[in-house]
Scaffold this active site. Sequence first.
Site, mmCIF file in Angstrom:
data_model
loop_
_atom_site.group_PDB
_atom_site.id
_atom_site.type_symbol
_atom_site.label_atom_id
_atom_site.label_comp_id
_atom_site.label_asym_id
_atom_site.label_seq_id
_atom_site.Cartn_x
_atom_site.Cartn_y
_atom_site.Cartn_z
ATOM 1 N N ASP A 54 0.828 -1.205 0.000
ATOM 2 C CA ASP A 54 0.000 0.000 0.000
ATOM 3 C C ASP A 54 0.864 1.257 0.000
ATOM 4 O OD1 ASP A 54 -2.837 -0.443 0.043
ATOM 5 O OD2 ASP A 54 -2.662 -1.287 2.034
ATOM 6 N N GLU A 79 -4.695 7.231 0.968
ATOM 7 C CA GLU A 79 -5.219 6.691 2.217
ATOM 8 C C GLU A 79 -4.139 6.534 3.271
ATOM 9 O OE1 GLU A 79 -7.527 2.625 3.719
ATOM 10 O OE2 GLU A 79 -6.818 2.795 1.660
ATOM 11 N N ASP A 154 -6.073 5.122 -4.139
ATOM 12 C CA ASP A 154 -6.235 3.983 -3.236
ATOM 13 C C ASP A 154 -5.262 2.924 -3.730
ATOM 14 O OD1 ASP A 154 -6.936 2.043 -1.460
ATOM 15 O OD2 ASP A 154 -9.088 2.247 -1.743
ATOM 16 N N ILE A 156 -4.182 -0.099 -2.788
ATOM 17 C CA ILE A 156 -4.782 -1.436 -2.945
ATOM 18 C C ILE A 156 -6.136 -1.389 -2.253
ATOM 19 C CG2 ILE A 156 -4.596 -3.908 -2.527
ATOM 20 C CD1 ILE A 156 -1.603 -3.648 -2.411
ATOM 21 N N ASP A 157 -7.173 -1.159 -3.042
ATOM 22 C CA ASP A 157 -8.517 -1.202 -2.487
ATOM 23 C C ASP A 157 -8.866 -2.651 -2.195
ATOM 24 O OD1 ASP A 157 -11.061 0.170 -1.894
ATOM 25 O OD2 ASP A 157 -11.827 -1.080 -3.510
ATOM 26 N N THR A 159 -7.982 -4.196 0.822
ATOM 27 C CA THR A 159 -6.730 -4.693 1.392
ATOM 28 C C THR A 159 -6.912 -6.047 2.066
ATOM 29 O OG1 THR A 159 -6.020 -2.411 1.747
ATOM 30 C CG2 THR A 159 -4.822 -4.120 2.921
ATOM 31 N N ASP A 300 -11.674 5.728 -2.227
ATOM 32 C CA ASP A 300 -12.386 4.564 -2.744
ATOM 33 C C ASP A 300 -13.190 4.897 -3.995
ATOM 34 O OD1 ASP A 300 -11.800 2.668 -0.597
ATOM 35 O OD2 ASP A 300 -13.163 3.849 0.641
#
Length: 375
Positions: A54, A79, A154, A156-157, A159, A300
Amino acid sequence: MAGLLQALVAVSEKAAEVARRCRAEEPLFRLLVAEKTGPERNRRFLQDFKTLADVLIQELIKHDLGTQFPELREHIHGEESNEFRDAEGGTVTVRVCATPEDTAALLLSVLGPEQTRAAELLAEAVHRDVTLGDTELAGIDPGVSPGDVGIWIDPIDSTNEFIGGREDVAAIDGIAPGGLRSALVLVGAFDRHSGVPVLGVINEPFFQRDPQTHRWQGRFHWGVAHGDTRLCSLSPPAAHACPPRVVLSRAEGAAVAGALGSLGGGPPHFAAGAGYKLLCVALGLADAFVLSQATTFAWDSCAPHAILRALGGGVVALAAALRGGTGDPPELVYHRPHPGEAGAERWANRDGLVAFVHRQHLRAVLDALGDLPGL
């Protein structure tokens, strides 16, 4: 200015390769996890994890876009905090250094000296040049000036699904209820003055395995919704007759799920990851994604929202839409933090959301939910 859309796609492709490399090194992946605490914690999960993937993806996107477009440097948001717990329990600020060797050395301070090869592989992925073979994309000038936009990332949406790494989750009517398929890279651009999303890229790092090499292959989707320009790598999905097919979060309330299920479009589908559910609408696998809770954030929804706008749809704030009024319901915007909030909650989509391509499906959803108490 030509080049910004192409740059967003390029950084998403580089980010996807970092995500794939992290999953390929299972002993490394177990080491790459640090727990979010305090104001950065998403209250929906008992344990919400931050991975080195991330942080590294976010920082490579900031680095590459900021290098190509210096006027963007102070306007790229994500994020993640870029502080990571190292092997000795200290804190390291993760960033992209001038050379692969320097980046690998910094990563070693997180991973520990026994992970030299892993650090080198990650650094190679971060510093590699990306060549896009999309000739259609190469010729597009969306007319968006980098000086007028901000970026939401984002890295890695979904996670939790990325960490879990499940590959055997069978799709239902084309929608994967969970697993690696729902782990996405999201990069969106919004107008800094109006907050409207204007460019979006969704990258699926784990779309399918190559049948010969068994390595993961990805794919990406992009959209432009700026002024009167509407361009997208996807074709608008067909307008199915109402009632709409709906996709929901597994944490959605029973009353909302029941009301939408009674529409007659079949039982709601359930899936992980806000970005993935938004993508399902863009792909035409669902007609609407409905969320009544404040569990998604600007990072997101910004990129998928731009793609949905490019297809003729949008993402509206559910609670505001249900309050009614003349004209179309208000869509989400991405430039104003909520006053009085801290951490991630400053950027929560706290009125919930409805994502759609065709407005008749939006109207059907709002009609179904209009009499539910508490919305």
